[in-house]
Design an enzyme around this catalytic site. Structure first.
Site, PDB file in Angstrom:
ATOM      1  N   ALA A 108     -53.890   5.028  32.954  1.00 51.21           N
ATOM      2  CA  ALA A 108     -53.326   3.825  32.334  1.00 51.21           C
ATOM      3  C   ALA A 108     -54.319   2.771  31.852  1.00 51.21           C
ATOM      4  O   ALA A 108     -53.967   1.934  31.036  1.00 51.21           O
ATOM      5  CB  ALA A 108     -52.338   3.180  33.299  1.00 51.21           C
ATOM      6  N   ALA A 109     -55.562   2.762  32.374  1.00 51.49           N
ATOM      7  CA  ALA A 109     -56.477   1.674  31.982  1.00 51.49           C
ATOM      8  C   ALA A 109     -56.934   1.844  30.532  1.00 51.49           C
ATOM      9  O   ALA A 109     -57.099   2.973  30.088  1.00 51.49           O
ATOM     10  CB  ALA A 109     -57.691   1.660  32.902  1.00 51.49           C
ATOM     11  N   PRO A 110     -57.133   0.761  29.789  1.00 48.12           N
ATOM     12  CA  PRO A 110     -57.017  -0.636  30.208  1.00 48.12           C
ATOM     13  C   PRO A 110     -55.595  -1.190  30.263  1.00 48.12           C
ATOM     14  O   PRO A 110     -55.404  -2.292  30.744  1.00 48.12           O
ATOM     15  CB  PRO A 110     -57.834  -1.373  29.149  1.00 48.12           C
ATOM     16  CG  PRO A 110     -57.736  -0.503  27.932  1.00 48.12           C
ATOM     17  CD  PRO A 110     -57.679   0.905  28.427  1.00 48.12           C
ATOM     18  N   GLY A 111     -54.600  -0.465  29.763  1.00 44.46           N
ATOM     19  CA  GLY A 111     -53.245  -0.949  29.963  1.00 44.46           C
ATOM     20  C   GLY A 111     -52.395  -1.072  28.716  1.00 44.46           C
ATOM     21  O   GLY A 111     -51.290  -1.610  28.763  1.00 44.46           O
ATOM     22  N   ASP A 175     -51.582   9.867  29.085  1.00 44.47           N
ATOM     23  CA  ASP A 175     -52.413   9.534  27.915  1.00 44.47           C
ATOM     24  C   ASP A 175     -53.808  10.022  28.296  1.00 44.47           C
ATOM     25  O   ASP A 175     -54.626   9.273  28.825  1.00 44.47           O
ATOM     26  CB  ASP A 175     -52.364   8.018  27.696  1.00 44.47           C
ATOM     27  CG  ASP A 175     -53.023   7.599  26.400  1.00 44.47           C
ATOM     28  OD1 ASP A 175     -53.036   8.400  25.452  1.00 44.47           O
ATOM     29  OD2 ASP A 175     -53.534   6.465  26.336  1.00 44.47           O
ATOM     30  N   CYS A 228     -56.116  10.958  21.754  1.00 40.57           N
ATOM     31  CA  CYS A 228     -56.536  10.353  20.475  1.00 40.57           C
ATOM     32  C   CYS A 228     -57.545  11.298  19.827  1.00 40.57           C
ATOM     33  O   CYS A 228     -58.616  10.881  19.409  1.00 40.57           O
ATOM     34  CB  CYS A 228     -57.085   8.951  20.668  1.00 40.57           C
ATOM     35  SG  CYS A 228     -58.544   8.884  21.688  1.00 40.57           S
TER      36      CYS A 228
HETATM   37  N1  SAM Z   1     -53.456   4.730  28.459  1.00 38.93           N
HETATM   38  C1  SAM Z   1     -54.577   3.841  28.261  1.00 38.93           C
HETATM   39  C2  SAM Z   1     -54.159   2.718  27.340  1.00 38.93           C
HETATM   40  O1  SAM Z   1     -53.223   2.887  26.554  1.00 38.93           O
HETATM   41  O2  SAM Z   1     -54.753   1.630  27.410  1.00 38.93           O
HETATM   42  C3  SAM Z   1     -55.799   4.582  27.764  1.00 38.93           C
HETATM   43  C4  SAM Z   1     -56.158   5.741  28.649  1.00 38.93           C
HETATM   44  S1  SAM Z   1     -57.606   6.607  28.228  1.00 38.93           S
HETATM   45  C5  SAM Z   1     -57.155   7.516  26.848  1.00 38.93           C
HETATM   46  C6  SAM Z   1     -57.684   7.811  29.496  1.00 38.93           C
HETATM   47  C7  SAM Z   1     -57.847   7.275  30.896  1.00 38.93           C
HETATM   48  O3  SAM Z   1     -57.910   8.409  31.799  1.00 38.93           O
HETATM   49  C8  SAM Z   1     -59.103   6.474  31.137  1.00 38.93           C
HETATM   50  O4  SAM Z   1     -58.775   5.196  31.661  1.00 38.93           O
HETATM   51  C9  SAM Z   1     -59.886   7.278  32.149  1.00 38.93           C
HETATM   52  O5  SAM Z   1     -60.568   6.485  33.090  1.00 38.93           O
HETATM   53  C10 SAM Z   1     -58.811   8.103  32.840  1.00 38.93           C
HETATM   54  N2  SAM Z   1     -59.321   9.372  33.435  1.00 38.93           N
HETATM   55  C11 SAM Z   1     -60.548   9.906  33.319  1.00 38.93           C
HETATM   56  N3  SAM Z   1     -60.626  11.047  34.047  1.00 38.93           N
HETATM   57  C12 SAM Z   1     -59.429  11.219  34.626  1.00 38.93           C
HETATM   58  C13 SAM Z   1     -58.903  12.208  35.505  1.00 38.93           C
HETATM   59  N4  SAM Z   1     -59.616  13.239  35.920  1.00 38.93           N
HETATM   60  N5  SAM Z   1     -57.626  12.058  35.912  1.00 38.93           N
HETATM   61  C14 SAM Z   1     -56.888  11.023  35.493  1.00 38.93           C
HETATM   62  N6  SAM Z   1     -57.337  10.064  34.651  1.00 38.93           N
HETATM   63  C15 SAM Z   1     -58.598  10.158  34.230  1.00 38.93           C
END
Ligand code: SAM
Length: 443
Positions: A108-111, A175, A228
């Site tokens: 979810a980060a950054p949100g 995501d 993305c």
């Molecule tokens: N959904 C967010 C938004 O709309 O602001 C963007 C999310 S970004 C595409 C993917 C996220 O997955 C990152 O915050 C990352 O830290 C996290 N991530 C990285 N490795 C991961 C793992 N093994 N399992 C789950 N999440 C992971």
């Protein structure tokens, strides 16, 4: 000068009849800037160019402003978000969700997606917003606090930990971390990090992530998968693998005229040059209704905390919430969601749950910033409206001369609360959280 595309990427895109070299040209052009407004907070006066057709209260801007220097950005009046991602709003509206659904935003980060889901839920049901990387989970907590909804829980867990919540969610948004080909437009440095091996590694990780949380989804529930990136390995192939391995059903979605169905009609794309966006892929799967074991979450009433309905009417609207005393923090949870939230906190590593109204101190309650930013609960008349320069100084953590009554006062900019001060008559204590302060010079 843009950094050139990796040769293998450029070759693959040019030879792919689904994409073609037009995509490379679009990725070399200036990216659009877009924001999504909060459903009820004061709208900021940004220079709007056009609305984003697939999401309510969402707009493209004429130019990228300095968001840091706009107090309403800190007040949670809007969230800058890539327009393609906002198509999640159309997807959520199309799903046949029950009343008060429980939704997990797993990565979810950054949100961005979480604030969108919170707006969609309108403070009903429950949003669990999770991020595995700790510093990123803190940013997620900050952004969700500023968005100001009561029905959210922020956790910092590995996807695997969600096996402790079997058959719990009506929808899960993944995501996924991906090779980020859509980032090549905004952040041309991302081009240097791309490799064919990384695409394969990302696809393997995406499969693992979804497998880890699949059991948390209720039978009949929805898995929304997005990236993305533009390659089939992380998109259509990965989704096909889910369909085969999990026995899920693909839901066809017609999202917007300017979006394109994926290869073999699996999922949907926003492709730069065709859709006004940086690039986004989304697919929706439904878990079969006859998966073994219906809702395995049973309501329990064995709260560990003292349930303490204190008279906080002074600061907040107590309708629709239950207030708990948790280690002298007064925590508001939405009525009807207490059991589910307490169950989540007992199983996962918690960053934030509901809204902290205040802390019990020797001389009474000290109001918390989560209350200042929650427009659904805040009900306090002690306000001091400030001009831009003072608002930025306040957000910077400064004190300055300010007229107003003694005691706790809300600092507002264009009527929107930014946070608390304790006014002492001739000076005030700035209660804006240290970790959120603007670090750049604001003079
Ligand atoms: N959904 C967010 C938004 O709309 O602001 C963007 C999310 S970004 C595409 C993917 C996220 O997955 C990152 O915050 C990352 O830290 C996290 N991530 C990285 N490795 C991961 C793992 N093994 N399992 C789950 N999440 C992971």
């Amino acid at each position: 000068m843009n950094i050139p595309f990796p040769a293998a990427f450029a070759k693959r895109v040019t030879e792919d009849p689904f994409l073609g070299k037009e995509l490379l040209e679009a990725l070399d052009s200036k990216p659009p800037v877009s924001v999504r407004f909060h459903p009820i907070k004061q709208a900021s006066e940004l220079e709007i160019a056009a609305s984003v057709p697939w999401c309510d209260r969402a707009f493209y801007l004429k130019e990228r402003p300095s968001f840091t220097l706009d107090p309403l950005f800190h007040a949670g009046s809007y969230y800058p978000q890539e327009a393609g991602s906002m198509v999640l709003a159309t997807v959520l509206n199309a799903l046949n969700l029950p009343e008060n659904p429980r939704i997990l935003d797993l990565c979810a980060a950054p949100g961005g997606k979480s604030t969108l889901i919170a707006s969609f839920l309108k403070n009903e049901g429950l949003l669990v917003s999770n991020e595995v990387i700790q510093p990123r989970a803190r940013i997620l907590k900050e952004n969700l606090t500023k968005w100001g909804f009561t029905n959210t829980v922020v956790t910092n867990n590995d996807p695997k930990d969600f096996e402790r919540l079997p058959h719990f969610f009506n929808a899960i948004v993944v995501d996924a971390p991906c090779s980020g080909e859509g980032m090549f437009r905004k952040d041309t440095k991302a081009r240097q990090e791309w490799s064919e091996e990384n695409v394969q590694l990302c696809a393997a990780r995406q499969k693992r992530i979804v497998m880890d949380v699949w059991d948390s989804l209720l039978p009949g529930g929805f898995l929304i998968y997005s990236t993305c990136t533009f390659n089939p390995t992380e998109n259509e192939d990965t989704v096909s693998w889910f369909l085969n391995e999990l026995g899920a059903e693909l839901l066809p979605m017609s999202l917007s005229d300017s979006m394109q169905a994926g290869r073999n009609e699996i999922g949907n794309y926003c492709i730069p040059g065709i859709t006004e966006s940086e690039g986004f892929y989304i697919a929706v799967l439904q878990k079969s209704d006859d998966s073994i074991g219906k809702n395995r979450f049973t309501r329990k009433n064995d709260f560990h905390w003292q349930k303490d309905l204190l008279d906080l009417g002074n600061f907040s609207n107590l309708e629709n919430i239950t207030v708990f005393n948790w280690n002298d923090k007064l925590l508001a949870l939405p009525k009807g969601q207490e059991d589910a939230m307490l169950h989540v906190q007992s199983q996962l590593r918690l960053q934030k749950m509901g809204t902290t109204l205040g802390e019990i101190a020797r001389k009474g309650v000290i109001p918390n910033e989560e209350l200042a930013l929650n427009p659904f609960l805040l009900n306090y008349s002690g306000k001091i409206e400030v001009e831009l320069k003072q608002a930025l100084s306040y957000l910077h953590g400064d004190t300055f001369s300010l007229s107003g009554k003694q005691g706790f006062q809300l600092i507002t900019f264009q009527k929107e609360p930014l946070g608390w001060v304790k006014h002492l008559g001739n000076r005030f204590n700035n209660l804006y959280p240290k970790e959120w302060r603007i670090r750049m010079n604001v003079d």
